[in-house]
Write a protein that holds these residues in place. Structure first.
Motif, short mmCIF file in Angstrom:
data_model
loop_
_atom_site.label_atom_id
_atom_site.label_comp_id
_atom_site.label_asym_id
_atom_site.label_seq_id
_atom_site.Cartn_x
_atom_site.Cartn_y
_atom_site.Cartn_z
N TRP A 105 0.83 -1.21 0.00
CA TRP A 105 0.00 0.00 0.00
C TRP A 105 0.87 1.25 0.00
O TRP A 105 0.60 2.21 -0.73
N GLU A 106 1.91 1.27 0.81
CA GLU A 106 2.81 2.43 0.86
C GLU A 106 3.57 2.59 -0.46
O GLU A 106 3.79 3.71 -0.92
N TYR A 107 3.93 1.47 -1.06
CA TYR A 107 4.61 1.54 -2.36
C TYR A 107 3.70 2.17 -3.41
O TYR A 107 4.12 3.06 -4.17
N LEU A 108 2.45 1.72 -3.46
CA LEU A 108 1.51 2.28 -4.43
C LEU A 108 1.26 3.76 -4.16
O LEU A 108 1.11 4.56 -5.10
N ASN A 109 1.23 4.12 -2.90
CA ASN A 109 0.98 5.51 -2.51
C ASN A 109 2.05 6.45 -3.04
O ASN A 109 1.79 7.62 -3.32
N GLN A 110 3.26 5.93 -3.22
CA GLN A 110 4.39 6.78 -3.61
C GLN A 110 4.85 6.54 -5.05
O GLN A 110 5.77 7.21 -5.51
N SER A 111 4.21 5.60 -5.76
CA SER A 111 4.73 5.21 -7.07
C SER A 111 3.86 5.73 -8.20
O SER A 111 2.81 6.35 -7.99
N HIS A 112 4.30 5.43 -9.42
CA HIS A 112 3.57 5.81 -10.62
C HIS A 112 2.25 5.03 -10.74
O HIS A 112 1.41 5.36 -11.58
N LEU A 113 2.07 4.01 -9.91
CA LEU A 113 0.85 3.19 -9.96
C LEU A 113 -0.26 3.74 -9.08
O LEU A 113 -1.34 3.14 -9.00
N ASN A 114 -0.02 4.85 -8.42
CA ASN A 114 -0.98 5.42 -7.48
C ASN A 114 -2.33 5.64 -8.14
O ASN A 114 -3.37 5.18 -7.66
N GLN A 115 -2.34 6.33 -9.26
CA GLN A 115 -3.59 6.71 -9.90
C GLN A 115 -4.35 5.50 -10.45
O GLN A 115 -5.55 5.33 -10.24
N ILE A 116 -3.63 4.61 -11.13
CA ILE A 116 -4.31 3.51 -11.82
C ILE A 116 -4.74 2.41 -10.87
O ILE A 116 -5.57 1.57 -11.21
N CYS A 172 -6.68 2.64 -8.49
CA CYS A 172 -8.08 2.79 -8.11
C CYS A 172 -8.97 1.87 -8.94
O CYS A 172 -10.13 1.64 -8.62
N HIS A 173 -8.42 1.34 -10.03
CA HIS A 173 -9.14 0.42 -10.91
C HIS A 173 -9.10 -0.98 -10.28
O HIS A 173 -8.02 -1.56 -10.13
N PRO A 174 -10.24 -1.55 -9.88
CA PRO A 174 -10.22 -2.82 -9.16
C PRO A 174 -9.49 -3.94 -9.88
O PRO A 174 -8.76 -4.72 -9.26
N LEU A 175 -9.67 -4.04 -11.19
CA LEU A 175 -9.02 -5.11 -11.93
C LEU A 175 -7.51 -4.92 -11.95
O LEU A 175 -6.73 -5.88 -11.82
N MET A 176 -7.05 -3.67 -12.10
CA MET A 176 -5.61 -3.40 -12.08
C MET A 176 -5.05 -3.64 -10.68
O MET A 176 -3.96 -4.20 -10.53
N LEU A 177 -5.80 -3.24 -9.66
CA LEU A 177 -5.35 -3.46 -8.28
C LEU A 177 -5.25 -4.95 -7.98
O LEU A 177 -4.30 -5.41 -7.34
N ALA A 178 -6.22 -5.72 -8.46
CA ALA A 178 -6.18 -7.17 -8.26
C ALA A 178 -4.98 -7.79 -8.97
O ALA A 178 -4.34 -8.72 -8.45
N THR A 179 -4.67 -7.29 -10.15
CA THR A 179 -3.50 -7.80 -10.89
C THR A 179 -2.22 -7.50 -10.14
O THR A 179 -1.33 -8.37 -10.02
N ILE A 180 -2.09 -6.29 -9.62
CA ILE A 180 -0.91 -5.92 -8.84
C ILE A 180 -0.77 -6.84 -7.63
O ILE A 180 0.31 -7.35 -7.33
#
Length: 562
Positions: free
Chosen positions: A277-288, A290-298
């Motif tokens: 969660w902290e990594y996503l908060n600070q990375s280029h993946l922050n915005q995307i 929010c997409h459930p399918l992308m978040l599930a893939t990550i």
């Protein structure tokens, strides 16, 4: 998988409902409720985002969604965010009158089906009035779904044209109950029924069950893709429009934790969940994210590797694969997907990549595309294959016609049938090819493309599309561009000349993806960027990292900078 208790409960309920005489309009409401609830719990509680994930129930992965109600007035459009998903059945207009017909719009993978399943399972988990031992997940006095005696949830793609509401209920939900009893039941409980239709965009005709008069008395929620909202509103103006925008940021940590943790440890946030969660908060993946399918893939990639891939190429390649499997799973079991489906995805990416690349390298970046432009480029890209198929099919049909004529011992008839066969073969296969290479439709189906509204006059409106996110446009463009290095080096070099010191930062993700996809492309790009684009060592190191620095085909940092 159903446990034995649930299987027996459902079987008993089906047997009791089926005892109703076929010519009778009588019914047992409690038994109907029991059957519906048992079926919903058995069929609508799985995880459908990522292939291979079987240990998550809906309650494990459903988190708060950002749901916006759009209210149009003569002079303005106002947006209101719903507090929770259950507000969908408590919405009121400005006169405090209950709003009973709701249209939920959302792009692919944002949670339309999951939302429907959550509403259904919440109702199924309420206690029945006969004080049964049903599991209670929430306080009955506080659950707005308690006002409904019945909840009917339909898959819109299974609704047939001109199908009556009673037919739809019988076909999808209560096959053991007579249609006369179903009609009597929906008439008696009209305003106490919640009807849920998932996937209006998959209906084949406007002559459908949504026109049924019984729906006027009940509560109705319909889901569709955003690009179909205007069309829906033109036919059904009673519905209030809300839109799903994605996962609420604070809820992503809960989603991540439930995905990564064992079932008996999900009550506490794990260190892995906090780290991701902290990594996503600070990375280029922050915005995307929010997409459930992308978040599930990550989460899926992180769970398998215990780390998030730092190479964006790996992440996006897996994301597109998961998007495609999510689409195919609607019609075939995921485990039966073969190389055929995977090759179709690869073909689609290459076809989308050509206009995507041109759009990125325009003097003014192009992110919105006309449908005709994308489809035309896709067909042109496969033109040699198309031509060969058309000629082959036409000749085959001509030969069949000639053979039939000769058997009838008429040379004149043989020639006529041969000509007709040739023409029919050309037409039929051309129609098939045009359908197969409908690039925009296929891209929209798996969620890579989404349609956007054109503010022009109705008569001049054109279907226009954008990629799910600019990074997906950059990835598909890189996929196409890197494929050219071996099959059309001149064209690859032509696009490379458009990478200059003026735009190299703007197209850095395009370059990163291209380097990550192919080592030969990476070598050529690295030399060009280092020589012509005046970039620093950090920029080159990023490209080298994306391209995997252990490859012997890549130049080293010192050679590039020198």
């Amino acid at each position: 998988m159903d446990n034995p208790g649930e299987q027996h409960q459902r079987a008993d309920a089906e047997e009791l409902v089926g005892k109703v005489q076929e010519d009778s309009s009588s019914y047992d409401l409690l038994q109907v409720q029991s059957q519906l609830k048992a079926d919903y719990k058995a069929k609508r509680n799985g995880f459908v985002f990522v292939p291979g994930v079987t240990d998550l129930s809906l309650d494990d992965y459903f988190v708060d969604l950002s749901i916006i109600r759009r209210e149009s007035r003569p002079t303005e459009v106002t947006l209101h965010e719903l507090t929770t998903y259950s507000d969908l059945v408590t919405l009121e207009d400005k006169r405090k009158d209950q709003l009973t017909h709701i249209l939920v719009g959302a792009d692919v993978g944002l949670g339309k089906t999951t939302l429907i399943n959550k509403l259904v399972l919440d109702w199924a988990s309420l206690p029945q009035d006969d004080n049964s031992n049903d599991v209670i997940c929430c306080d009955k006095t506080q659950n707005p779904l308690d006002k409904f005696d019945l909840v009917f949830a339909f898959d819109a793609n299974k609704l047939l044209t001109h199908m009556d509401l009673a037919d739809a209920i019988h076909d999808q939900l209560l096959s053991g109950m007579s249609k006369s009893a179903i009609k009597a039941m929906i008439t008696a409980h009209g305003d106490k029924i919640l009807y849920l239709f998932d996937g209006y965009d998959e209906l084949k005709s406007h002559q459908n069950v949504l026109n049924n008069k019984h729906l006027n008395r009940g509560y109705v929620i319909v889901t569709t893709r955003l690009n179909m909202v205007d069309e829906f509103s033109a036919h059904y103006d009673r519905y209030v429009h809300v839109a799903i925008m994605g996962v609420v940021w604070k809820s992503r940590k809960i989603f991540i934790n439930n995905f990564l943790s064992q079932a008996d440890r999900r009550d506490q946030i794990s260190k892995d969940a906090i780290d991701l969660w902290e990594y996503l908060n600070q990375s280029h993946l922050n915005q995307i994210s929010c997409h459930p399918l992308m978040l599930a893939t990550i989460c899926s990639i992180f769970k398998n590797r215990r780390e998030i891939p730092l190479r964006m190429t790996t992440l996006y390649n897996q994301a597109i694969y998961d998007f495609a499997m999510h689409f195919y799973a609607k019609s075939i079991p995921i485990e039966t997907c073969t190389e055929k489906e995977i090759s179709e995805v690869d073909e689609l990416i290459l076809a989308l990549g050509s206009p995507a690349l041109k759009g990125l390298l325009y003097k003014e970046t192009k992110l919105v595309f006309d449908k005709e432009d994308i489809d035309t480029i896709g067909r042109f890209q496969f033109a040699p294959t198309n031509a060969w198929l058309v000629v082959s099919c036409s000749v085959l049909c001509a030969c069949i016609g000639l053979e039939v004529g000769l058997r009838l011992e008429s040379l004149q008839l043989s020639l006529i049938l041969a000509i007709v066969g040739f023409i029919l073969g050309t037409i039929l296969l051309s129609v098939k090819i045009n359908h197969f290479f409908n690039i925009t439709e296929r891209g929209e189906n798996i969620g890579l493309l989404k349609r956007v509204s054109n503010p022009g006059k109705t008569a001049t409106k054109r279907a226009q599309y954008v990629f799910l996110h600019k990074t997906f446009q950059e990835f598909t463009a890189a996929k196409y561009w890197s494929s050219l290095v071996l099959i059309n080096r001149a064209k690859f070099d032509y696009y490379l000349t458009h990478i200059t010191r003026d735009n190299v930062v703007d197209v850095q993700y395009l370059i990163r993806f291209c380097c990550g996809l192919d080592s030969e492309s990476a070598s050529v790009i690295l030399q060009h960027v280092g020589t012509n684009c005046e970039v620093d060592g950090h920029f080159i190191q990023t490209l080298l990292f994306e391209a995997e620095t252990d490859s012997d085909e890549l130049p080293n940092l010192q050679d590039i900078l020198s």
